[in-house]
Design a protein around this motif. Sequence first.
Motif, short mmCIF file in Angstrom:
data_model
loop_
_atom_site.label_atom_id
_atom_site.label_comp_id
_atom_site.label_asym_id
_atom_site.label_seq_id
_atom_site.Cartn_x
_atom_site.Cartn_y
_atom_site.Cartn_z
N ALA A 224 0.85 -1.35 0.02
CA ALA A 224 0.24 0.01 -0.13
C ALA A 224 0.89 1.40 -0.10
O ALA A 224 0.49 2.08 -0.82
N MET A 225 1.86 1.01 0.80
CA MET A 225 2.81 2.48 0.85
C MET A 225 3.58 2.72 -0.68
O MET A 225 3.83 3.68 -0.88
N VAL A 226 3.97 1.27 -0.86
CA VAL A 226 4.69 1.51 -2.26
C VAL A 226 3.72 2.36 -3.71
O VAL A 226 4.14 3.12 -4.32
N GLY A 227 2.39 1.75 -3.53
CA GLY A 227 1.47 2.13 -4.39
C GLY A 227 1.19 3.74 -4.17
O GLY A 227 1.25 4.56 -4.97
N PHE A 228 1.31 4.24 -2.56
CA PHE A 228 1.06 5.54 -2.62
C PHE A 228 2.17 6.33 -2.98
O PHE A 228 1.92 7.41 -3.70
N ILE A 229 3.24 5.68 -3.00
CA ILE A 229 4.46 6.73 -3.29
C ILE A 229 4.61 6.77 -4.78
O ILE A 229 4.72 7.73 -5.46
N THR A 230 4.31 5.76 -5.67
CA THR A 230 4.34 5.61 -6.75
C THR A 230 3.37 6.51 -7.48
O THR A 230 3.36 7.32 -8.44
N GLU A 231 2.16 6.64 -6.77
CA GLU A 231 1.00 7.54 -7.41
C GLU A 231 1.30 9.08 -7.16
O GLU A 231 0.80 9.96 -7.76
#
Length: 282
Positions: A224-231
Motif C-alpha cells: 500500500a505504501m509503495v502504491g501511494f509513493i508511486t501515485e
Amino acid sequence: MASQQPDGPFADRVVFVTGAARGQGREHAVRFAEAGADVIAVDVCEQLDSVAYPMATPEDLAETVASVEKTGRRIVAERCDVRDRDRLAAIVSRGVEEFGRLDFVLANAGIMPATGPQGREINAYVDAVDIMLNGVYYTVDAALPALLDNSDGGAIVITSSAAGLKSVSTDLGTMTHGAAGYTAAKHGVVGLMRHFAASLAARNIRVNSVHPGGVATPMVLNEAMVGFITENPSFGQSQMPLMTLPMMESGSVTDAIMFLCGPAGRYITGVALPIDAGLQLR
C-alpha cells in the motif's frame, strides 16, 4: 522461564511498551530486556478497517514474548487496544503486581492510515487521532499511578514522527483523511509531551518525544505504501532524508529512547527529538 539475576543498565527496572508485537515496539521491548528490565507489553493484534497493510497478529506478540524470555527477563504481555483506557490500566496493574514497580513508559503504538482507498475514508482520520493521540494520553494516564509510586522518578517517551514536525500531505493527491489524522495526532502528542513534562518534573519523571523518519518496519515496507509513493512522487521525495544513509532500522530509534531513559538523559525533559537524518529540514 525463571528470571535470572538482572544485569545491565536497566537492571531491576520495568518498562511498559505499547505496540510491542513487532517493529519498533518489539525492538524496544527486547533491547530493554537485554539491558536488565522486565517488560509489560501490549498490542491490539487485529486488523483495522482503516489500515491498508497487514497489521500485527497474536503470533507476532507471542514472538515478542519468546524474544524477551530468551534474555532471561520476565514479561507480561496482553492484547489490548490503546483506545481502551480501563484495560490498559488493568494490564499495567497486573504487571506492577508481578514486577513490583514501573520505571519507563514507551507510548509507541501507531498506525499509518494514509494509504490505499482506506485512507480516503473519514474513519481513517478518526482512527488515527483515537489511537495515536487519545491512545497516547490513555497509555500515560493508565501508567501514571505506578510511576508516581516510584520514588526513583522515571521516564516517558512518546513515539511521534517526522510528521509531528511537518505535514505528511504534500499536495492535493496526498491529502487523504488518514494523512490528516496522522499529521494531527503526531503533532498533538508533542503538546501532550510538554503537558506531562511540565506537570511531572517535580517528581523527577522525564517526558520526551522522538520523531523518526521512515523506519524499516511493516508499517512502511508494504504494498500500500509503495502504491501511494508511486501515485504521488512528491510524497516519496518529501520523505527523503538529507543525509545519505541507509533506511533507518528500529534499533536506531531504540538507541535514542534508551539514552533518554538512562542516566545519560537524566537532565533531558520536554524535548521533541528528531531521529530522521535531517528529514525535517527538507
